[in-house]
Design a protein around this motif. Structure first.
Motif, PDB file in Angstrom:
ATOM      1  N   LYS A 142       0.848  -1.266  -0.470  1.00 58.78           N
ATOM      2  CA  LYS A 142       0.029   0.186   0.298  1.00 58.78           C
ATOM      3  C   LYS A 142       1.007   0.794  -0.060  1.00 58.78           C
ATOM      4  CE  LYS A 142      -1.589  -1.874   3.761  1.00 58.78           C
ATOM      5  NZ  LYS A 142      -2.412  -1.414   5.141  1.00 58.78           N
ATOM      6  N   PRO A 143       0.302   2.717  -0.241  1.00 53.66           N
ATOM      7  CA  PRO A 143       1.486   3.891  -0.443  1.00 53.66           C
ATOM      8  C   PRO A 143       2.353   3.993   0.765  1.00 53.66           C
ATOM      9  CG  PRO A 143      -0.893   3.738  -2.192  1.00 53.66           C
ATOM     10  CD  PRO A 143      -1.329   2.469  -0.894  1.00 53.66           C
ATOM     11  N   GLU A 144       1.359   3.620   2.160  1.00 54.08           N
ATOM     12  CA  GLU A 144       1.540   3.421   3.523  1.00 54.08           C
ATOM     13  C   GLU A 144       3.069   3.662   3.590  1.00 54.08           C
ATOM     14  OE1 GLU A 144      -2.286   4.614   3.629  1.00 54.08           O
ATOM     15  OE2 GLU A 144      -1.288   3.075   2.565  1.00 54.08           O
ATOM     16  N   HIS A 145       3.540   2.555   2.851  1.00 52.92           N
ATOM     17  CA  HIS A 145       4.619   1.267   2.880  1.00 52.92           C
ATOM     18  C   HIS A 145       5.617   2.324   2.339  1.00 52.92           C
ATOM     19  CE1 HIS A 145       2.110  -2.643   3.733  1.00 52.92           C
ATOM     20  NE2 HIS A 145       2.310  -1.427   4.866  1.00 52.92           N
ATOM     21  N   VAL A 146       5.122   3.311   1.408  1.00 50.21           N
ATOM     22  CA  VAL A 146       6.132   3.852   0.791  1.00 50.21           C
ATOM     23  C   VAL A 146       6.848   5.408   1.301  1.00 50.21           C
ATOM     24  CG1 VAL A 146       7.101   4.464  -1.969  1.00 50.21           C
ATOM     25  CG2 VAL A 146       5.191   2.753  -1.642  1.00 50.21           C
ATOM     26  N   ILE A 147       8.023   5.194   1.289  1.00 56.16           N
ATOM     27  CA  ILE A 147       8.836   6.672   2.263  1.00 56.16           C
ATOM     28  C   ILE A 147       9.452   6.856   1.861  1.00 56.16           C
ATOM     29  CG2 ILE A 147      10.478   6.572   4.629  1.00 56.16           C
ATOM     30  CD1 ILE A 147       7.451   5.516   5.251  1.00 56.16           C
ATOM     31  N   ILE A 148       9.710   7.941   1.016  1.00 56.20           N
ATOM     32  CA  ILE A 148      10.661   9.449   0.864  1.00 56.20           C
ATOM     33  C   ILE A 148      11.333   9.870   2.078  1.00 56.20           C
ATOM     34  CG2 ILE A 148      10.644  11.429  -0.889  1.00 56.20           C
ATOM     35  CD1 ILE A 148       7.569  11.046  -1.864  1.00 56.20           C
ATOM     36  N   GLY A 149      12.533  10.192   1.569  1.00 55.04           N
ATOM     37  CA  GLY A 149      13.282  10.499   2.261  1.00 55.04           C
ATOM     38  C   GLY A 149      13.093  11.986   2.424  1.00 55.04           C
ATOM     39  N   GLU A 150      13.652  12.318   4.147  1.00 56.15           N
ATOM     40  CA  GLU A 150      13.365  13.533   4.508  1.00 56.15           C
ATOM     41  C   GLU A 150      13.976  15.316   3.893  1.00 56.15           C
ATOM     42  OE1 GLU A 150      13.898  15.201   8.808  1.00 56.15           O
ATOM     43  OE2 GLU A 150      15.934  15.068   7.967  1.00 56.15           O
ATOM     44  N   GLU A 151      14.676  14.742   3.213  1.00 54.00           N
ATOM     45  CA  GLU A 151      15.654  15.576   2.204  1.00 54.00           C
ATOM     46  C   GLU A 151      14.729  15.949   1.244  1.00 54.00           C
ATOM     47  OE1 GLU A 151      17.725  11.311   0.648  1.00 54.00           O
ATOM     48  OE2 GLU A 151      16.461  12.982   2.669  1.00 54.00           O
ATOM     49  N   HIS A 152      13.973  14.926   0.697  1.00 55.77           N
ATOM     50  CA  HIS A 152      13.093  15.369  -0.878  1.00 55.77           C
ATOM     51  C   HIS A 152      11.804  16.132  -0.199  1.00 55.77           C
ATOM     52  CE1 HIS A 152      16.148  13.049  -3.204  1.00 55.77           C
ATOM     53  NE2 HIS A 152      15.987  11.660  -2.236  1.00 55.77           N
ATOM     54  N   THR A 153      11.464  15.825   1.215  1.00 54.68           N
ATOM     55  CA  THR A 153       9.917  15.562   0.997  1.00 54.68           C
ATOM     56  C   THR A 153      10.131  17.229   1.051  1.00 54.68           C
ATOM     57  OG1 THR A 153      10.428  14.989   3.605  1.00 54.68           O
ATOM     58  CG2 THR A 153       9.358  13.756   2.797  1.00 54.68           C
ATOM     59  N   LYS A 154      11.768  17.543   1.874  1.00 56.85           N
ATOM     60  CA  LYS A 154      12.036  19.232   2.680  1.00 56.85           C
ATOM     61  C   LYS A 154      11.649  20.368   0.515  1.00 56.85           C
ATOM     62  CE  LYS A 154      14.697  18.682   7.077  1.00 56.85           C
ATOM     63  NZ  LYS A 154      15.491  19.071   7.406  1.00 56.85           N
ATOM     64  N   LYS A 155      12.087  19.367  -0.211  1.00 53.96           N
ATOM     65  CA  LYS A 155      11.960  20.189  -1.725  1.00 53.96           C
ATOM     66  C   LYS A 155      10.749  19.945  -1.956  1.00 53.96           C
ATOM     67  CE  LYS A 155      14.156  20.369  -6.005  1.00 53.96           C
ATOM     68  NZ  LYS A 155      15.175  19.729  -6.684  1.00 53.96           N
ATOM     69  N   VAL A 156       9.964  18.982  -1.720  1.00 55.04           N
ATOM     70  CA  VAL A 156       8.618  18.572  -1.769  1.00 55.04           C
ATOM     71  C   VAL A 156       7.775  20.374  -1.283  1.00 55.04           C
ATOM     72  CG1 VAL A 156       6.048  18.116  -2.299  1.00 55.04           C
ATOM     73  CG2 VAL A 156       7.922  16.317  -2.765  1.00 55.04           C
ATOM     74  N   GLU A 157       8.010  20.176  -0.024  1.00 50.77           N
ATOM     75  CA  GLU A 157       7.302  22.065   1.193  1.00 50.77           C
ATOM     76  C   GLU A 157       8.070  22.980  -0.219  1.00 50.77           C
ATOM     77  OE1 GLU A 157       8.174  20.805   5.108  1.00 50.77           O
ATOM     78  OE2 GLU A 157       7.539  19.363   4.901  1.00 50.77           O
TER      79      GLU A 157
END
Length: 577
Positions: free
Chosen positions: A237-252
């Motif tokens: 499920k999508p909840e099992h797929v993790i994007i690292g903190e450095e990439h989530t910061k770029k999304v933000e």
């Protein structure tokens, strides 16, 4: 490199033991509360932080834990600081032995999926993280498996979350097998800094319809990557797929730009990360290999197993968690079955054979009952090995329907212990009386329900003790004997890749017309005479205690004199004259 060097070149204190379970090396230590901790090579470097007093102390754990969304017993927690350092952990209770909720299954072919045992889960995660299978450009990133913690308490049935009806049904089908595991196992993983893709899109303000459009291809891409690398997550499920903190910061950061196409830029960036493999997967309790990968592993392990069985009596260095024992003249490699708190004795001196007979490798695989009267089953283990296992009747008083000389003899002799059976089997094979290959003895960890009524064997074996100081034969535990499913001599089978021999007991051979009644009687008389010639009483042997062996062409294998060769497969009622 030694096992110790795999962990640390400067170990301040010696661990209790170093254990290899299903290919993963653990440092095994006793915890201050009387429990046990199994540290992997990833966890050993944080052994001080992973001390239970630094994360599982009651007040600390209850006040600092954070239950992860969508879970019932998975927590994120940080340890106390030591020398200014702390560690973020994910702590989850193993659900091995519990029913898998049907809602968890995403594909119908996984309807029979079962939760991995802690040892199977860590083994698969280690294997997947090391990217041993599939093309190199694709790598599946995982959490770091740090340790398995086993608290000292045993759960009650109502606490375990297991169905009483299901356990009773399984116990009736598999008496003596320790399926009702009441020990609790806590798997400890390192926390991955970042967010799962559902959270990322949710924080972007994505509505439900758009969420589905974006998450479906992402989930498919990760599923395809797993498949290419030889793995399946039955509850993907999508909840099992993790994007690292450095990439989530770029999304933000992209989201803070006041442009009309900001959302599209964020979405494109996330999809680009997934396409490039810049993600990790979590939650492995329903992780399994693809059929193709599993077959490769099984074939490899089976051929290694056959080579090791051929050389089983050649002594090899033993790891610290195993020890050599000689019981009634039979050499064994003995060790603890960590998953059930039982014990395993494997015939021979080859430590590589030990893992093949751990209960989690054979106790839950589909089996075929071979006898209407006794608990004897054939199964193909998780390592693609054909075995027959049988619940020992040692300690039982035979219930004879008819009275007579045979009944009197059975009551007088009693049933042999598993260790006596194996000593007899090896002796017979070495003295010209063909017998099946005996492989291992398993003592279940749980206390058996029924009471032993014939104490003679327990008394005669009382002086034979194991490394824990306890007698090897205990009246309050069940024993399982595991033998090979005879399909040819070990040395011959190890070199074969095609069809092998097929065993059939004398009763079935008679019923199916393979042999006549005269041949049936003659074979039994011949086997009993051979036993008498070497000092054994085989008068209690019956037709279903002996096997004929058929070639791939259906011909009966014969001895040097051209007579059908019968192979003894039951040793519980053979005794010295």
């Amino acid at each position: 490199m030694t096992l110790l060097n795999m962990f640390d070149k400067n170990i301040p204190v010696m661990p209790e033991s170093i254990i290899n379970i299903l290919g993963v090396v653990y440092i095994h230590v006793k915890t201050s509360d009387g429990g046990e901790m199994y540290l992997t090579r990833f966890g050993f470097q944080y052994r001080d932080l992973l001390d239970i007093n630094n994360w599982y102390e009651k007040e600390w754990f209850e006040s600092h834990r954070e239950r992860l969304k969508g879970t019932s017993s998975v927590y994120r927690i940080h340890t106390k600081e030591i020398d200014g350092k702390s560690l973020e952990l994910v702590v989850k209770n193993s659900r091995v032995g519990e029913d898998v909720p049907l809602a968890t299954h995403t594909l119908i072919e996984f309807i029979n999926a079962e939760f991995n045992s802690p040892w199977e889960e860590f083994s698969l995660v280690m294997e997947m993280g090391e990217s041993r299978y599939g093309p190199d450009p694709i790598r599946i990133k995982t959490q770091a498996p740090l340790a398995i913690y086993v608290p000292p308490e045993k759960m009650q049935v109502w606490q375990s979350g297991r169905s009483v009806f299901k356990m009773n049904r399984i116990h009736a089908r598999h008496p003596g097998i320790d399926l009702d595991i009441l020990r609790q196992y806590k798997l400890i993983y390192g926390w991955i800094k970042g967010k799962n893709v559902f959270e990322v899109f949710d924080e972007m303000g994505t509505d439900s319809d758009e969420m589905i459009r974006e998450l479906v291809p992402i989930t498919k891409k990760v599923t395809d990557d797993l498949d290419i690398k030889g793995y399946i997550m039955a509850d993907m499920k999508p909840e099992h797929v993790i994007i690292g903190e450095e990439h989530t910061k770029k999304v933000e950061k992209l989201g803070k730009k006041m442009k009309s196409d900001t959302r599209a830029r964020q979405t494109d960036y996330i999809h680009t990360l997934i396409r490039r493999g810049k993600y990790s997967v979590v939650d492995y309790e329903l992780l399994l290999r693809t059929p193709q990968h599993e077959q490769v592993i099984k074939d490899s392990r089976r051929h290694s197993y056959l080579d090791d069985q051929r050389d089983r009596f050649i002594a090899a260095p033993l790891p610290s968690h195993l020890m050599a024992m000689d019981i009634l003249g039979v050499p064994y490699v003995h060790g603890h079955a960590e998953s059930t708190n039982g014990h395993v004795w494997v015939v021979g001196r080859n430590p590589r054979l030990f893992d093949y007979f751990l209960p989690e490798r054979w106790r839950k695989t589909p089996c075929l009952k071979l006898s209407e009267n006794n608990e004897i089953y054939y199964t193909l283990t998780k390592d693609n090995i054909h075995v027959v296992w049988k619940t020992s009747r040692v300690g039982e008083m035979p219930a004879m329907k008819d009275r007579g000389d045979r009944a009197a003899k059975v009551l007088n002799y009693g049933y042999n212990s598993p260790f006596e059976e194996y000593a007899i089997a090896l002796y017979l094979n070495s003295h010209g009386v063909p017998s099946v290959y005996v492989r291992a003895i398993y003592m279940a960890g749980s206390t058996k329900i029924e009471q032993s009524s014939d104490m003679r064997r327990y008394e005669s074996h009382s002086s034979i003790v194991g490394p824990d100081g306890e007698p090897i034969l205990r009246y309050d535990h069940n024993y399982i004997t595991i033998r090979g499913y005879y399909n040819g001599p070990d040395s011959w089978v190890a070199e074969r890749h095609g069809w092998l021999y097929k065993p059939v007991d004398l009763v079935k051979a008679l019923d199916s017309g393979i042999i006549s009644k005269d041949e049936y009687d003659r074979i039994i008389d011949t086997v009993r005479r051979k036993l008498k010639n070497i000092g054994y009483d085989g008068s209690l042997l019956q037709g279903n205690d002996m096997l004929l062996v058929l070639t791939p062409d259906g011909e009966i294998v014969k001895d040097a004199e051209g007579f059908p060769e019968a192979r003894i497969c039951n040793f519980e009622l053979i005794h010295l004259l």
